[in-house]
Design a protein around this motif. Structure first.
Motif, PDB file in Angstrom:
ATOM      1  N   UNK A 297       5.109  -6.398 -22.880  1.00  0.00           N
ATOM      2  CA  UNK A 297       5.372  -7.617 -22.104  1.00  0.00           C
ATOM      3  C   UNK A 297       5.216  -7.354 -20.616  1.00  0.00           C
ATOM      4  N   UNK A 298       5.732  -6.208 -20.159  1.00  0.00           N
ATOM      5  CA  UNK A 298       5.650  -5.881 -18.739  1.00  0.00           C
ATOM      6  C   UNK A 298       4.210  -5.604 -18.311  1.00  0.00           C
ATOM      7  N   UNK A 299       3.448  -4.901 -19.150  1.00  0.00           N
ATOM      8  CA  UNK A 299       2.055  -4.623 -18.826  1.00  0.00           C
ATOM      9  C   UNK A 299       1.262  -5.929 -18.730  1.00  0.00           C
ATOM     10  N   UNK A 300       1.465  -6.809 -19.699  1.00  0.00           N
ATOM     11  CA  UNK A 300       0.756  -8.090 -19.674  1.00  0.00           C
ATOM     12  C   UNK A 300       1.118  -8.891 -18.432  1.00  0.00           C
ATOM     13  N   UNK A 301       2.376  -8.863 -18.042  1.00  0.00           N
ATOM     14  CA  UNK A 301       2.832  -9.572 -16.840  1.00  0.00           C
ATOM     15  C   UNK A 301       2.149  -9.024 -15.590  1.00  0.00           C
ATOM     16  N   UNK A 302       2.099  -7.689 -15.480  1.00  0.00           N
ATOM     17  CA  UNK A 302       1.477  -7.098 -14.292  1.00  0.00           C
ATOM     18  C   UNK A 302      -0.032  -7.348 -14.258  1.00  0.00           C
ATOM     19  N   UNK A 303      -0.664  -7.304 -15.416  1.00  0.00           N
ATOM     20  CA  UNK A 303      -2.113  -7.503 -15.444  1.00  0.00           C
ATOM     21  C   UNK A 303      -2.505  -8.964 -15.248  1.00  0.00           C
ATOM     22  N   UNK A 304      -1.571  -9.843 -15.445  1.00  0.00           N
ATOM     23  CA  UNK A 304      -1.872 -11.265 -15.264  1.00  0.00           C
ATOM     24  C   UNK A 304      -2.139 -11.609 -13.805  1.00  0.00           C
ATOM     25  N   UNK A 305      -1.616 -10.779 -12.900  1.00  0.00           N
ATOM     26  CA  UNK A 305      -1.782 -11.029 -11.477  1.00  0.00           C
ATOM     27  C   UNK A 305      -0.837 -12.072 -10.931  1.00  0.00           C
ATOM     28  N   UNK A 308       4.215 -13.307  -8.748  1.00  0.00           N
ATOM     29  CA  UNK A 308       5.147 -14.006  -7.865  1.00  0.00           C
ATOM     30  C   UNK A 308       6.338 -14.560  -8.612  1.00  0.00           C
ATOM     31  N   UNK A 309       6.160 -14.764  -9.904  1.00  0.00           N
ATOM     32  CA  UNK A 309       7.274 -15.240 -10.724  1.00  0.00           C
ATOM     33  C   UNK A 309       8.255 -14.099 -10.965  1.00  0.00           C
ATOM     34  N   UNK A 310       9.415 -14.474 -11.512  1.00  0.00           N
ATOM     35  CA  UNK A 310      10.374 -13.444 -11.883  1.00  0.00           C
ATOM     36  C   UNK A 310       9.789 -12.584 -12.997  1.00  0.00           C
ATOM     37  N   UNK A 311       9.932 -11.245 -12.924  1.00  0.00           N
ATOM     38  CA  UNK A 311       9.421 -10.387 -14.001  1.00  0.00           C
ATOM     39  C   UNK A 311      10.188 -10.636 -15.295  1.00  0.00           C
ATOM     40  N   UNK A 312       9.565 -10.364 -16.426  1.00  0.00           N
ATOM     41  CA  UNK A 312      10.248 -10.589 -17.705  1.00  0.00           C
ATOM     42  C   UNK A 312      11.489  -9.709 -17.830  1.00  0.00           C
ATOM     43  N   UNK A 313      12.523 -10.265 -18.398  1.00  0.00           N
ATOM     44  CA  UNK A 313      13.765  -9.505 -18.606  1.00  0.00           C
ATOM     45  C   UNK A 313      13.616  -8.654 -19.856  1.00  0.00           C
TER      46      UNK A 313
END
Length: 377
Positions: A297-305, A308-313
């Motif tokens: 989940x974190x990798x997908x969030x970072x790669x999405x670019x 600016x949103x809150x990172x996944x918990x």
């Protein structure tokens, strides 16, 4: 982006397989392990009596993994500050995320003479050494001492007692435990059933007995000396050398820091309910799945670019297992909920657990072979 998984035991292999499925296609996944095999460690004791069990519990990583790059080397140091891992052959690997799944080593607690004279039981070569020593020293009589009455010690003592009986040897098998009961971390009804199974299998129990020092022939304890011909030590665990021989404490998200996780026996885990998690295969498998989901989940969030949103918990881990099972020679004890099983029902459950794990890592033919080995004991 690179994700490292260090170790390919229960936690490491399960985590790597989950990441193969969950990580974005352009993320790099590397597994580092000191062997090209995954070992089903809770079956290693069987190789003391049945060397043929080694094959089904030894799974080649190139059969179990399809996407990950496998590096066969020993991890010597993990540096979370620099996000770098150092290997014995001199290479170092950087990472964006790392899961430390290096397991644990035998703890000798600084007891004088213990490490020099005792045989551990963590790997197949240990089982081979115990078997060889038995036939060299104990097949015509003598005393085998097993130190530590956790699940590993119970299984080792049971297997040695069964080997003694098969060889018609006049050998005493003595299980020594510092606390006041066998299986001290478990429920009382499970403890009682294990105690009865051990006694039925001809294992002598010495609880409330602390090993103070060891010589080449004698285990010196606070309740008297025990002369022995072979000593097997399963009395505790400590961290891998790469972690400074420590098992760092991690909370329910299993993070050492924001990019480094420690999973399975390599860590002292406190779960989402604030409860300490026992070192066990069951816990390691479940922790691995939680970490895999969080990393992906974190990798997908970072790669999405879109950072600016809150990172996944991160999802927390909660320790929940359906029960416990331990083999004792040709017998077994199982706890499912509040119910305790012995005899053929427990033996069948034990075979199913090992086969289920092998099936889960894609080793179906090995699972079938293991069931045949288990049910023929």
């Amino acid at each position: 982006m690179r994700v490292l998984v260090l170790g390919a035991g229960y936690a490491g292999l399960t985590l790597a397989r989950e990441l193969e499925r969950r990580l974005p296609a352009d993320a790099d996944l590397t597994v580092v392990n000191d062997s090209p095999y995954h070992l089903v460690q809770h079956e290693v004791h069987r190789a003391i009596r049945r060397p043929s069990v080694a094959d089904p519990i030894h799974v080649p990583l190139d059969e179990a993994l399809t996407r990950a790059d496998v590096v066969v080397d020993r991890v010597t140091d993990v540096d979370p500050e620099s996000h770098r891992v150092h290997l014995a052959e001199g290479e170092s690997l950087s990472y964006d995320y790392c899961a430390v799944c290096l397991g644990a080593e035998t703890n000798y607690y600084g007891i004088p003479g213990l490490e020099a004279h005792a045989l551990p039981l963590k790997r197949l070569d240990h089982a081979e050494a115990i078997r060889a020593r038995f036939f060299d020293e104990c097949d015509e009589g003598g005393t085998v001492v097993v130190g530590g009455a956790g699940l590993s010690g119970i299984q080792a003592a049971g297997e040695l007692a069964a080997l003694r009986d098969e060889e018609n040897a006049h050998t005493d098998v003595v299980l020594v435990e510092q606390l006041d009961t066998v299986a001290p971390s478990f429920a009382e009804n499970f403890q009682r059933a294990v105690r009865d199974e051990l006694l039925d299998r001809g294992v002598e129990l010495r609880t409330e007995t602390t090993v103070q020092s060891v010589t080449g022939t004698t285990v010196e304890t606070d309740t008297g000396d025990i002369d022995y011909d072979m000593l097997v030590w399963t009395g505790g665990i400590t961290g891998d050398e790469a972690m400074g021989n420590q098992r760092p404490s991690v909370r329910a998200d299993l993070r050492l820091d924001s990019r480094t996780f420690v999973v399975g026996d390599a860590a002292r885990v406190v779960d989402a309910d604030g409860e300490p998690v026992p070192a066990s295969a069951s816990a390691a498998l479940r922790e691995a799945k939680v970490v895999a989901a969080n990393v992906a989940t974190q990798v997908a969030y970072e790669q999405s670019g879109d950072t600016g949103d809150f990172p996944p918990r991160p999802k927390p881990y909660r320790f929940e297992v359906p029960g416990w099972i331990v083999s004792v020679g040709d017998g077994a004890v199982a706890q499912v909920g509040p119910s305790i099983f012995r005899g053929s029902a427990a033996k069948a459950m034990k075979a199913t657990v090992g086969a289920g794990h092998l099936t889960s890592v894609g080793a179906v033919s090995r699972a079938v072979a293991l069931v045949e080995e288990e049910m023929n004991t």
